[in-house]
Enzyme design. Structure first.
Site, PDB file in Angstrom:
ATOM      1  N   ASP A  12       0.794  -1.244   0.000  1.00 16.34           N
ATOM      2  CA  ASP A  12       0.000   0.000   0.000  1.00 16.34           C
ATOM      3  C   ASP A  12       0.823   1.289   0.000  1.00 16.34           C
ATOM      4  OD1 ASP A  12      -1.979  -1.897   0.225  1.00 16.34           O
ATOM      5  OD2 ASP A  12      -2.765  -1.190   2.132  1.00 16.34           O
ATOM      6  N   ASP A  50      -4.717  -0.688  -1.834  1.00 18.14           N
ATOM      7  CA  ASP A  50      -6.037  -0.461  -1.249  1.00 18.14           C
ATOM      8  C   ASP A  50      -6.932   0.105  -2.350  1.00 18.14           C
ATOM      9  OD1 ASP A  50      -6.618  -1.169   1.362  1.00 18.14           O
ATOM     10  OD2 ASP A  50      -6.729   0.878   2.095  1.00 18.14           O
ATOM     11  N   HIS A  52     -10.846   0.973  -2.590  1.00 17.12           N
ATOM     12  CA  HIS A  52     -12.179   1.014  -1.995  1.00 17.12           C
ATOM     13  C   HIS A  52     -13.213   1.690  -2.897  1.00 17.12           C
ATOM     14  CE1 HIS A  52     -10.581  -0.326   1.793  1.00 17.12           C
ATOM     15  NE2 HIS A  52      -9.842   0.749   1.974  1.00 17.12           N
ATOM     16  N   HIS A  56     -17.805   2.390   0.804  1.00 18.59           N
ATOM     17  CA  HIS A  56     -17.236   1.352   1.675  1.00 18.59           C
ATOM     18  C   HIS A  56     -17.645   1.573   3.124  1.00 18.59           C
ATOM     19  CE1 HIS A  56     -14.385  -1.519   3.364  1.00 18.59           C
ATOM     20  NE2 HIS A  56     -14.337  -2.018   2.139  1.00 18.59           N
ATOM     21  N   HIS A  85     -10.539   7.012   1.981  1.00 22.84           N
ATOM     22  CA  HIS A  85      -9.181   6.976   1.426  1.00 22.84           C
ATOM     23  C   HIS A  85      -9.102   5.903   0.343  1.00 22.84           C
ATOM     24  CE1 HIS A  85      -9.208   3.792   4.476  1.00 22.84           C
ATOM     25  NE2 HIS A  85      -8.268   3.210   3.758  1.00 22.84           N
ATOM     26  N   LYS A 110      -7.169  -4.777  -2.957  1.00 18.19           N
ATOM     27  CA  LYS A 110      -7.921  -5.283  -1.811  1.00 18.19           C
ATOM     28  C   LYS A 110      -8.824  -4.184  -1.265  1.00 18.19           C
ATOM     29  CE  LYS A 110      -3.926  -4.369   1.191  1.00 18.19           C
ATOM     30  NZ  LYS A 110      -4.507  -3.377   2.108  1.00 18.19           N
ATOM     31  N   CYS A 155      -1.930  -2.822   7.808  1.00 18.41           N
ATOM     32  CA  CYS A 155      -1.864  -3.710   6.642  1.00 18.41           C
ATOM     33  C   CYS A 155      -0.598  -4.561   6.604  1.00 18.41           C
ATOM     34  CB  CYS A 155      -2.036  -2.900   5.363  1.00 18.41           C
ATOM     35  SG  CYS A 155      -3.681  -2.137   5.268  1.00 18.41           S
TER      36      CYS A 155
END
Length: 201
Positions: A12, A50, A52, A56, A85, A110, A155
């Site tokens: 990330d 990441d 999203h 989310h 974010h 993810k 993470c």
């Protein structure tokens, strides 16, 4: 060069986790040159991202009246409500411009399921829904992983614990990670990783 059985997983390193981003980790950009240099020593390099949707459920904005960094109960356990974010397709979700993304053979996205957060490179936060990374590494003959990136206590730690649970040898190179350290989360994460047999360098 590391043996072919060793993989580097870069967690990330995205704009929203770097200074100026929506969920900035102090010094998050400082690790980029070191990570780029480290990549040259690994035959297998994986990046996680990441990713999203705007709706989310881990975003405080999607819970009226909820404050960022407050906690709620989700079907899979306790969940921090984060500032929005790494929203899909935004500049914040992009990799840091200095990161050598060309060196990676695989990008694992993810956190794209609206109902469940995903810290680990291996599983969603229910700890059972896989990302597919385990199968990829095993098919490449990988038995050991080195983790770097953001953030140490979320993470990176979740990825390290899952990798250890799956039977990989796990190293976290601490100088190429940075932490959020939310209410003692860094000390807790380090203790958990050490207890799980993760090598912290």
């Amino acid at each position: 060069m590391k043996p072919a059985t060793e993989a580097l997983i870069v967690i990330d390193v995205q704009n929203d986790f770097c200074p100026g981003g929506a969920l900035a980790v102090a010094g998050g950009d400082e690790i980029v040159p070191g990570i780029n240099a480290l990549m040259a020593g690994f035959a297998t390099v994986v990046l996680t991202q990441d990713w999203h949707p705007a709706n989310h459920l881990s975003f405080a904005d999607n819970h009226p009246g909820a404050a960022p960094f407050s906690m709620i109960d989700m079907p899979y356990g306790r969940q921090v409500l984060w500032p929005a974010h790494c929203v899909q397709g935004t500049a914040g979700a992009a990799f840091h411009s200095g990161l050598n993304t060309d060196a990676a053979q695989l990008v694992i996205r993810k956190g794209f399921r609206p109902q469940i957060d995903s810290y680990s490179a291996f599983f969603e936060n229910d700890r059972t829904t896989p990302t597919g990374l385990e199968g990829y590494l095993r098919s490449r003959g990988v038995t050991g992983v080195t983790l770097v990136g953001l953030a140490t206590d979320f993470c990176v730690a979740y990825s390290a614990l899952d990798a250890s649970r799956l039977g990989f040898r796990v190293t976290v190179q601490s100088d190429l990670c940075r932490a959020i350290d939310l209410n003692g989360s860094l000390a807790s994460a380090r203790a958990e990783m050490l207890a799980a047999g993760v090598l912290l360098t």
